[in-house]
Design a protein around this motif. Sequence first.
Motif, PDB file in Angstrom:
ATOM      1  N   THR A 187      12.511   5.802  -3.936  1.00  0.00           N
ATOM      2  CA  THR A 187      13.233   4.746  -3.228  1.00  0.00           C
ATOM      3  C   THR A 187      12.360   4.077  -2.169  1.00  0.00           C
ATOM      4  O   THR A 187      12.435   2.857  -1.966  1.00  0.00           O
ATOM      5  CB  THR A 187      14.506   5.287  -2.561  1.00  0.00           C
ATOM      6  OG1 THR A 187      14.187   6.473  -1.819  1.00  0.00           O
ATOM      7  CG2 THR A 187      15.564   5.627  -3.599  1.00  0.00           C
ATOM      8  N   GLY A 188      11.520   4.855  -1.494  1.00  0.00           N
ATOM      9  CA  GLY A 188      10.633   4.267  -0.493  1.00  0.00           C
ATOM     10  C   GLY A 188       9.616   3.330  -1.116  1.00  0.00           C
ATOM     11  O   GLY A 188       9.336   2.247  -0.586  1.00  0.00           O
ATOM     12  N   LEU A 203       2.689  -1.716   4.381  1.00  0.00           N
ATOM     13  CA  LEU A 203       2.132  -0.365   4.302  1.00  0.00           C
ATOM     14  C   LEU A 203       3.250   0.669   4.343  1.00  0.00           C
ATOM     15  O   LEU A 203       3.965   0.795   5.345  1.00  0.00           O
ATOM     16  CB  LEU A 203       1.169  -0.135   5.472  1.00  0.00           C
ATOM     17  CG  LEU A 203       0.652   1.289   5.692  1.00  0.00           C
ATOM     18  CD1 LEU A 203      -0.062   1.821   4.461  1.00  0.00           C
ATOM     19  CD2 LEU A 203      -0.259   1.346   6.914  1.00  0.00           C
ATOM     20  N   ASP A 204       3.418   1.378   3.243  1.00  0.00           N
ATOM     21  CA  ASP A 204       4.355   2.492   3.167  1.00  0.00           C
ATOM     22  C   ASP A 204       3.529   3.771   3.329  1.00  0.00           C
ATOM     23  O   ASP A 204       2.822   4.167   2.393  1.00  0.00           O
ATOM     24  CB  ASP A 204       5.077   2.485   1.820  1.00  0.00           C
ATOM     25  CG  ASP A 204       6.176   3.534   1.731  1.00  0.00           C
ATOM     26  OD1 ASP A 204       6.649   3.985   2.793  1.00  0.00           O
ATOM     27  OD2 ASP A 204       6.559   3.894   0.608  1.00  0.00           O
ATOM     28  N   PRO A 205       3.577   4.421   4.484  1.00  0.00           N
ATOM     29  CA  PRO A 205       2.697   5.576   4.740  1.00  0.00           C
ATOM     30  C   PRO A 205       3.170   6.822   3.997  1.00  0.00           C
ATOM     31  O   PRO A 205       3.737   7.746   4.583  1.00  0.00           O
ATOM     32  CB  PRO A 205       2.776   5.743   6.256  1.00  0.00           C
ATOM     33  CG  PRO A 205       4.127   5.236   6.616  1.00  0.00           C
ATOM     34  CD  PRO A 205       4.431   4.110   5.652  1.00  0.00           C
ATOM     35  N   VAL A 206       2.927   6.839   2.689  1.00  0.00           N
ATOM     36  CA  VAL A 206       3.407   7.923   1.831  1.00  0.00           C
ATOM     37  C   VAL A 206       2.683   9.219   2.186  1.00  0.00           C
ATOM     38  O   VAL A 206       1.455   9.296   2.116  1.00  0.00           O
ATOM     39  CB  VAL A 206       3.188   7.575   0.349  1.00  0.00           C
ATOM     40  CG1 VAL A 206       3.607   8.735  -0.540  1.00  0.00           C
ATOM     41  CG2 VAL A 206       3.947   6.315  -0.019  1.00  0.00           C
ATOM     42  N   THR A 256       6.465   0.838   6.893  1.00  0.00           N
ATOM     43  CA  THR A 256       7.827   1.218   6.483  1.00  0.00           C
ATOM     44  C   THR A 256       7.998   2.739   6.435  1.00  0.00           C
ATOM     45  O   THR A 256       8.358   3.296   5.390  1.00  0.00           O
ATOM     46  CB  THR A 256       8.168   0.612   5.108  1.00  0.00           C
ATOM     47  OG1 THR A 256       7.278   1.160   4.119  1.00  0.00           O
ATOM     48  CG2 THR A 256       8.025  -0.901   5.116  1.00  0.00           C
ATOM     49  N   PRO A 257       7.781   3.448   7.530  1.00  0.00           N
ATOM     50  CA  PRO A 257       7.919   4.912   7.480  1.00  0.00           C
ATOM     51  C   PRO A 257       9.368   5.360   7.458  1.00  0.00           C
ATOM     52  O   PRO A 257      10.260   4.680   7.986  1.00  0.00           O
ATOM     53  CB  PRO A 257       7.242   5.355   8.787  1.00  0.00           C
ATOM     54  CG  PRO A 257       7.476   4.200   9.722  1.00  0.00           C
ATOM     55  CD  PRO A 257       7.374   2.967   8.860  1.00  0.00           C
ATOM     56  N   ILE A 274       0.853  -1.184   0.000  1.00  0.00           N
ATOM     57  CA  ILE A 274       0.000   0.000   0.000  1.00  0.00           C
ATOM     58  C   ILE A 274       0.888   1.234   0.000  1.00  0.00           C
ATOM     59  O   ILE A 274       1.784   1.377   0.839  1.00  0.00           O
ATOM     60  CB  ILE A 274      -0.927   0.028   1.223  1.00  0.00           C
ATOM     61  CG1 ILE A 274      -1.802  -1.222   1.253  1.00  0.00           C
ATOM     62  CG2 ILE A 274      -1.795   1.280   1.203  1.00  0.00           C
ATOM     63  CD1 ILE A 274      -2.615  -1.360   2.513  1.00  0.00           C
ATOM     64  N   GLY A 275       0.639   2.120  -0.955  1.00  0.00           N
ATOM     65  CA  GLY A 275       1.399   3.359  -1.044  1.00  0.00           C
ATOM     66  C   GLY A 275       0.502   4.568  -0.855  1.00  0.00           C
ATOM     67  O   GLY A 275      -0.269   4.648   0.097  1.00  0.00           O
TER      68      GLY A 275
END
Length: 279
Positions: A217-218, A106-109, A139-140, A80-81
């Motif tokens: 990159t994230g 979950l990447d909290p963009v 992955t913050p 999830i972005g």
Amino acid sequence: MSLRIPNVLSIAGVDPSGGAGLLADIKTFSALGAYGCGVVAALTAQNTQAVAGVHVPPVAFLRQQLDTLFADVPLQAVKIGMLGGAEVVATVADVLAREAQRNVVLDPVMVAKSGDHLLARSAIAMLREALFPQAFMITPNLPEAAVLLEQGAPETVREMYRAAERLRELLPTSDQRWVLLKGGHLPGSELTDLLFDGDRMIELHSRRQDTKNTHGTGCALSSAIAALLPQRGDQLHPVEAAVRDAHRWLAQAIATSGQLAVGHGHGPVHHLNALWRTP
């Protein structure tokens, strides 16, 4: 039935330059041996220098995308972005809870490399309350951790330890969940990320590379982890193995990014460097 090639879904925004978001996630899945599926959560007018505009499609259509996909395709992992708004976050959380989906990364963009905001502030509480319970791993980076914890960003590795512990407290305690806190915003030539499950705190070290090609990159790291989690089940420590392999892959993607010539700002990493012939 076991699948040799895992099906992995990205729920994210579309970056037309291809360096971040859904397009970058699909490249990453492909590079790492996973079949990529994608659900569009947001559209951006974006290049390597700036985000000129954001459009969030109706949440009813987002739900239709998700329902239609889940009705047919077995998924072994979900990344999830960018989600954009509180209604989008709530809709994604509702579907994932219904499907009891595992391996949700979950990447909290929240902010683009250009500094443009990609998540409405009204959605942050919804992110913590509705979507974190569905996440296997978050992955913050350090600025995102500061927003999630409502405190200043960590300025040392020691402060990162405490932030990782507090972030883990936001996840369910009843089963194994992970925090990957990325330390790339700290100064110095050595980068330190922390991987924490509430018990083991693992330091992951890498060298900072001298390049401006760091757009996405994230996105690349979180989607690499999602692609590798279903493929590392035979390892003694499968989550750690997936994250370490994702780090190694990203380091090579950054190292070879100079082979590309995309835009005039922060260029993308070279997701497919191992698959393309170079001159």
